[in-house]
Design an enzyme around this catalytic site. Structure first.
Site, short mmCIF file in Angstrom:
data_model
loop_
_atom_site.label_atom_id
_atom_site.label_comp_id
_atom_site.label_asym_id
_atom_site.label_seq_id
_atom_site.Cartn_x
_atom_site.Cartn_y
_atom_site.Cartn_z
CB SER A 1 -0.85 14.83 6.67
OG SER A 1 -1.51 15.90 6.03
CE LYS B 1 -11.91 28.81 -12.47
NZ LYS B 1 -12.65 27.63 -12.00
#
Length: 346
Positions: free
Chosen positions: A174, A226
């Site tokens: 990763s 948001k």
């Protein structure tokens, strides 16, 4: 009784004096720690050629008797003088290339970046394209922005034209592979774990549990996205779609980043989130060679001056105690986790 009373009084005065001395010493130590923190950390440099030479000489001392060892030392001295004369005769002013060795042991926050950034800054003041930087990397990945910054530090080395070799002895997955792919050459131990070119995010949602207990959670935002998914509020299908869209965008950027530095990869084949052991990673061109960092550095030390760089932050006594306790807990958790997941690998 009078003697006992005097004795207890003496002990009380002694204890008071000891406590007072300890308080004074603690105050002095605190002031010194503050003074040191103003200066930041310190760059530690170790010449690994001397380390390897010491290992060899220690083994020779154990294997050879006194006379044989004396003859061996004379031969080594004679060979070294001959090499110096040959260089002088050739009137060459060229010096051996330097190899700068860095270590990055990554956690989920890529905390080692705090040292890496200073180590890279230091070596770039002297390193030239004739030199080489070797990064011994170990990381299973973590936060995107943290490993993005750590990768940017390595990109500085490539931009300066200094060859970068990345050695993976255990794992570079990763975010760890995001860093590894910047190397012009990636070396892997046979059973190191590499890949995991993917993005993952998860969080629990307690909304139903709270609702069953008549607990309301109010969330107020300005901006449509948001907040997409929450832990306590009710998640919507629209929020889930936006969250997945953000993951897909991040994955695309990750793939483009890897392709930029390793165009030889079939990115659609390897960017599935899977991991591979060293030999399989070599077949998929995730790495360039099967070799441990010890083997590679021992080879380079025969032809170059090899220096290990480590930037160490100065820490106060309480900080060191806290780090030791944290390290012990982390080590204990890692051991327990390895036992639980051992069957997965074997």
């Amino acid at each position: 009784m009078e003697f006992l009373s005097e004795y207890l009084g003496f002990l009380a005065r002694t204890a008071t004096l000891v406590v007072a001395v300890l308080i004074v010493l603690a105050g002095i130590a605190s002031l010194r720690a503050k003074g040191r923190r103003k200066g930041g950390g310190q760059l530690q440099v170790t010449r690994l050629n001397d380390f390897y030479k010491g290992l060899r000489e220690r083994l020779e001392s154990a294997l050879f008797d006194k006379d044989a060892l004396k003859r061996l030392r004379k031969e080594q001295s004679r060979d070294e003088k001959a090499k110096r004369k040959a260089r002088a005769k050739a009137k060459t002013t060229e010096t051996k290339g330097r190899v700068y060795v860095l270590d990055f042991d990554g956690d989920i926050k890529a905390s080692a970046n705090e040292s890496l950034r200073h180590e890279v800054t230091a070596l770039l003041t002297l390193a030239t394209p004739r030199d080489e930087v070797v990064l011994r990397l170990e990381s299973g990945g973590g936060m995107v922005h943290s490993y993005g910054l750590a990768s940017s530090q390595l990109a500085r080395i490539r931009q300066a034209g200094v060859p970068l070799t990345v050695c993976v002895d255990k794992v570079a997955a990763s975010g760890g592979y995001m860093m590894a792919c910047i190397g012009e050459k990636i070396l892997s131990a046979p059973f190191a774990v590499l890949g995991s070119i993917g993005v993952v995010a998860q969080l629990p949602n307690l909304h139903r549990l709270l609702r069953n207990h008549d607990v309301d959670v109010e969330l107020h935002t300005a901006g449509e996205y948001k907040r997409t998914l929450t832990v306590f509020g009710e998640n919507t299908e629209k929020g889930r779609e936006k969250f997945q869209e953000d993951l897909d965008v991040t994955h695309k950027l990750f793939k483009n980043f890897v392709v930029h530095y390793r165009p030889q990869l079939n990115i659609d084949e390897v960017a599935t989130g899977e991991v591979w052991l060293g030999v399989s990673a070599l077949e998929r061109k995730l790495v360039d060679e099967i070799k441990t960092s010890d083997e590679y550095l021992a080879e380079r030390a025969r032809a170059a001056d090899v220096f290990h760089l480590h930037y160490a932050e100065r820490k106060s006594l309480p900080e060191r105690v806290g780090l030791a306790a944290s390290g012990a807990l982390e080590h204990g958790f890692a051991r327990a986790w390895s036992k639980l997941t051992a069957a997965r690998f074997w």
